[in-house]
Write a protein that holds these residues in place. Structure first.
Motif, PDB file in Angstrom:
ATOM      1  N   GLY A   1       0.821  -1.213   0.000  1.00  0.00           N
ATOM      2  CA  GLY A   1       0.000   0.000   0.000  1.00  0.00           C
ATOM      3  C   GLY A   1       0.853   1.259   0.000  1.00  0.00           C
ATOM      4  N   ASP A   2       1.925   1.254   0.782  1.00  0.00           N
ATOM      5  CA  ASP A   2       2.841   2.398   0.814  1.00  0.00           C
ATOM      6  C   ASP A   2       3.466   2.627  -0.557  1.00  0.00           C
ATOM      7  OD1 ASP A   2       2.303   2.753   3.492  1.00  0.00           O
ATOM      8  OD2 ASP A   2       4.232   1.978   4.198  1.00  0.00           O
ATOM      9  N   GLN A   3       3.834   1.540  -1.211  1.00  0.00           N
ATOM     10  CA  GLN A   3       4.429   1.661  -2.544  1.00  0.00           C
ATOM     11  C   GLN A   3       3.417   2.214  -3.545  1.00  0.00           C
ATOM     12  OE1 GLN A   3       6.913  -1.829  -3.807  1.00  0.00           O
ATOM     13  NE2 GLN A   3       6.364  -2.567  -1.766  1.00  0.00           N
ATOM     14  N   ALA A   4       2.196   1.744  -3.464  1.00  0.00           N
ATOM     15  CA  ALA A   4       1.156   2.230  -4.381  1.00  0.00           C
ATOM     16  C   ALA A   4       0.879   3.708  -4.139  1.00  0.00           C
ATOM     17  CB  ALA A   4      -0.120   1.412  -4.202  1.00  0.00           C
ATOM     18  N   SER A   5       0.842   4.097  -2.891  1.00  0.00           N
ATOM     19  CA  SER A   5       0.604   5.503  -2.554  1.00  0.00           C
ATOM     20  C   SER A   5       1.725   6.387  -3.091  1.00  0.00           C
ATOM     21  CB  SER A   5       0.500   5.654  -1.030  1.00  0.00           C
ATOM     22  OG  SER A   5       0.327   6.996  -0.672  1.00  0.00           O
ATOM     23  N   ALA A   6       2.949   5.938  -2.947  1.00  0.00           N
ATOM     24  CA  ALA A   6       4.092   6.698  -3.460  1.00  0.00           C
ATOM     25  C   ALA A   6       4.014   6.819  -4.980  1.00  0.00           C
ATOM     26  CB  ALA A   6       5.404   6.038  -3.042  1.00  0.00           C
ATOM     27  N   SER A   7       3.601   5.766  -5.646  1.00  0.00           N
ATOM     28  CA  SER A   7       3.480   5.792  -7.109  1.00  0.00           C
ATOM     29  C   SER A   7       2.423   6.795  -7.561  1.00  0.00           C
ATOM     30  CB  SER A   7       3.128   4.410  -7.646  1.00  0.00           C
ATOM     31  OG  SER A   7       4.184   3.520  -7.435  1.00  0.00           O
ATOM     32  N   VAL A   8       1.305   6.840  -6.852  1.00  0.00           N
ATOM     33  CA  VAL A   8       0.235   7.782  -7.194  1.00  0.00           C
ATOM     34  C   VAL A   8       0.722   9.215  -6.992  1.00  0.00           C
ATOM     35  CG1 VAL A   8      -2.042   8.619  -6.481  1.00  0.00           C
ATOM     36  CG2 VAL A   8      -1.639   6.172  -6.756  1.00  0.00           C
ATOM     37  N   LYS A   9       1.433   9.449  -5.893  1.00  0.00           N
ATOM     38  CA  LYS A   9       1.956  10.790  -5.635  1.00  0.00           C
ATOM     39  C   LYS A   9       2.966  11.203  -6.704  1.00  0.00           C
ATOM     40  CE  LYS A   9       1.389  10.611  -0.624  1.00  0.00           C
ATOM     41  NZ  LYS A   9       2.108  10.563   0.651  1.00  0.00           N
ATOM     42  N   GLN A  10       3.817  10.269  -7.110  1.00  0.00           N
ATOM     43  CA  GLN A  10       4.801  10.574  -8.153  1.00  0.00           C
ATOM     44  C   GLN A  10       4.097  10.901  -9.468  1.00  0.00           C
ATOM     45  OE1 GLN A  10       7.293   7.096  -8.095  1.00  0.00           O
ATOM     46  NE2 GLN A  10       8.603   7.892  -6.471  1.00  0.00           N
ATOM     47  N   ALA A  11       3.046  10.170  -9.792  1.00  0.00           N
ATOM     48  CA  ALA A  11       2.300  10.437 -11.022  1.00  0.00           C
ATOM     49  C   ALA A  11       1.653  11.816 -10.963  1.00  0.00           C
ATOM     50  CB  ALA A  11       1.238   9.361 -11.237  1.00  0.00           C
ATOM     51  N   GLY A  12       1.108  12.179  -9.812  1.00  0.00           N
ATOM     52  CA  GLY A  12       0.506  13.496  -9.647  1.00  0.00           C
ATOM     53  C   GLY A  12       1.521  14.611  -9.827  1.00  0.00           C
ATOM     54  N   GLU A  13       2.714  14.412  -9.293  1.00  0.00           N
ATOM     55  CA  GLU A  13       3.772  15.413  -9.439  1.00  0.00           C
ATOM     56  C   GLU A  13       4.198  15.547 -10.903  1.00  0.00           C
ATOM     57  OE1 GLU A  13       5.092  17.565  -7.262  1.00  0.00           O
ATOM     58  OE2 GLU A  13       3.701  16.854  -5.738  1.00  0.00           O
ATOM     59  N   LYS A  14       4.242  14.433 -11.610  1.00  0.00           N
ATOM     60  CA  LYS A  14       4.612  14.473 -13.028  1.00  0.00           C
ATOM     61  C   LYS A  14       3.553  15.215 -13.846  1.00  0.00           C
ATOM     62  CE  LYS A  14       7.557  10.407 -13.022  1.00  0.00           C
ATOM     63  NZ  LYS A  14       7.752   9.044 -13.493  1.00  0.00           N
ATOM     64  N   ILE A  15       2.296  15.020 -13.491  1.00  0.00           N
ATOM     65  CA  ILE A  15       1.218  15.726 -14.193  1.00  0.00           C
ATOM     66  C   ILE A  15       1.335  17.225 -13.944  1.00  0.00           C
ATOM     67  CG2 ILE A  15      -1.282  16.119 -14.211  1.00  0.00           C
ATOM     68  CD1 ILE A  15      -1.561  13.054 -13.727  1.00  0.00           C
ATOM     69  N   LYS A  16       1.609  17.600 -12.699  1.00  0.00           N
ATOM     70  CA  LYS A  16       1.774  19.027 -12.395  1.00  0.00           C
ATOM     71  C   LYS A  16       2.939  19.610 -13.174  1.00  0.00           C
ATOM     72  CE  LYS A  16       1.541  18.692  -7.755  1.00  0.00           C
ATOM     73  NZ  LYS A  16       1.618  19.154  -6.358  1.00  0.00           N
ATOM     74  N   ASP A  17       4.042  18.876 -13.243  1.00  0.00           N
ATOM     75  CA  ASP A  17       5.210  19.342 -13.997  1.00  0.00           C
ATOM     76  C   ASP A  17       4.889  19.513 -15.479  1.00  0.00           C
ATOM     77  OD1 ASP A  17       6.739  19.391 -11.712  1.00  0.00           O
ATOM     78  OD2 ASP A  17       7.777  17.506 -12.118  1.00  0.00           O
ATOM     79  N   ALA A  18       4.142  18.557 -16.036  1.00  0.00           N
ATOM     80  CA  ALA A  18       3.779  18.626 -17.451  1.00  0.00           C
ATOM     81  C   ALA A  18       2.871  19.827 -17.713  1.00  0.00           C
ATOM     82  CB  ALA A  18       3.093  17.330 -17.886  1.00  0.00           C
ATOM     83  N   ALA A  19       1.948  20.070 -16.792  1.00  0.00           N
ATOM     84  CA  ALA A  19       1.043  21.219 -16.947  1.00  0.00           C
ATOM     85  C   ALA A  19       1.832  22.527 -16.905  1.00  0.00           C
ATOM     86  CB  ALA A  19      -0.028  21.193 -15.865  1.00  0.00           C
ATOM     87  N   LYS A  20       2.796  22.620 -16.012  1.00  0.00           N
ATOM     88  CA  LYS A  20       3.634  23.823 -15.930  1.00  0.00           C
ATOM     89  C   LYS A  20       4.397  24.032 -17.226  1.00  0.00           C
ATOM     90  CE  LYS A  20       4.396  23.772 -10.944  1.00  0.00           C
ATOM     91  NZ  LYS A  20       5.383  23.551  -9.884  1.00  0.00           N
ATOM     92  N   ASP A  21       4.917  22.934 -17.807  1.00  0.00           N
ATOM     93  CA  ASP A  21       5.663  23.032 -19.053  1.00  0.00           C
ATOM     94  C   ASP A  21       4.763  23.508 -20.207  1.00  0.00           C
ATOM     95  OD1 ASP A  21       7.973  22.200 -17.801  1.00  0.00           O
ATOM     96  OD2 ASP A  21       7.828  20.118 -18.520  1.00  0.00           O
ATOM     97  N   ILE A  22       3.540  23.019 -20.239  1.00  0.00           N
ATOM     98  CA  ILE A  22       2.611  23.400 -21.297  1.00  0.00           C
ATOM     99  C   ILE A  22       2.221  24.870 -21.163  1.00  0.00           C
ATOM    100  CG2 ILE A  22       0.243  23.069 -22.143  1.00  0.00           C
ATOM    101  CD1 ILE A  22       0.615  20.074 -21.489  1.00  0.00           C
ATOM    102  N   LEU A  23       2.012  25.317 -19.948  1.00  0.00           N
ATOM    103  CA  LEU A  23       1.564  26.689 -19.703  1.00  0.00           C
ATOM    104  C   LEU A  23       2.707  27.701 -19.781  1.00  0.00           C
ATOM    105  CD1 LEU A  23      -0.947  26.030 -16.822  1.00  0.00           C
ATOM    106  CD2 LEU A  23      -1.460  26.412 -19.231  1.00  0.00           C
ATOM    107  N   SER A  24       3.925  27.216 -19.795  1.00  0.00           N
ATOM    108  CA  SER A  24       5.068  28.133 -19.834  1.00  0.00           C
ATOM    109  C   SER A  24       5.421  28.555 -21.237  1.00  0.00           C
ATOM    110  CB  SER A  24       6.291  27.484 -19.216  1.00  0.00           C
ATOM    111  OG  SER A  24       6.064  27.213 -17.861  1.00  0.00           O
TER     112      SER A  24
END
Length: 60
Positions: A37-60
Motif C-alpha cells: 500500500g505504501d508503494q502504491a501511494s508513493a506511485s500515485v503521488k509521483q504520477a501526480g507530481e509528473k502531471i503538475k510538472d507537465a502542466a507547468k511546461d505546457i503553460l510556460s
C-alpha cells in the motif's frame, strides 16, 4: 517535481519495499500488505507530481 517531494515519495516507496519484504520473511501478511500500500501511494503521488510538472511546461 520539487526535490523534497521527490525524496519523500522515494522514501515512502523504499519504506514500503522494506515493510513488504519484512512481512514476507516473517509471514506477516498485514505488514506485507501495508508495504504494498505504501508503494502504491508513493506511485500515485509521483504520477501526480509528473502531471503538475507537465502542466507547468505546457503553460510556460
Amino acid at each position: 517535481m520539487a526535490l523534497d517531494d521527490k525524496a519523500a515519495n522515494t522514501g515512502q516507496d523504499l519504506g514500503g519495499k522494506v515493510k513488504e519484504a519484512a512481512g514476507k520473511v516473517t509471514g506477516n501478511r498485514d505488514l506485507e500488505a501495508e508495504g504494498k500500500g505504501d508503494q502504491a501511494s508513493a506511485s500515485v503521488k509521483q504520477a501526480g507530481e509528473k502531471i503538475k510538472d507537465a502542466a507547468k511546461d505546457i503553460l510556460s
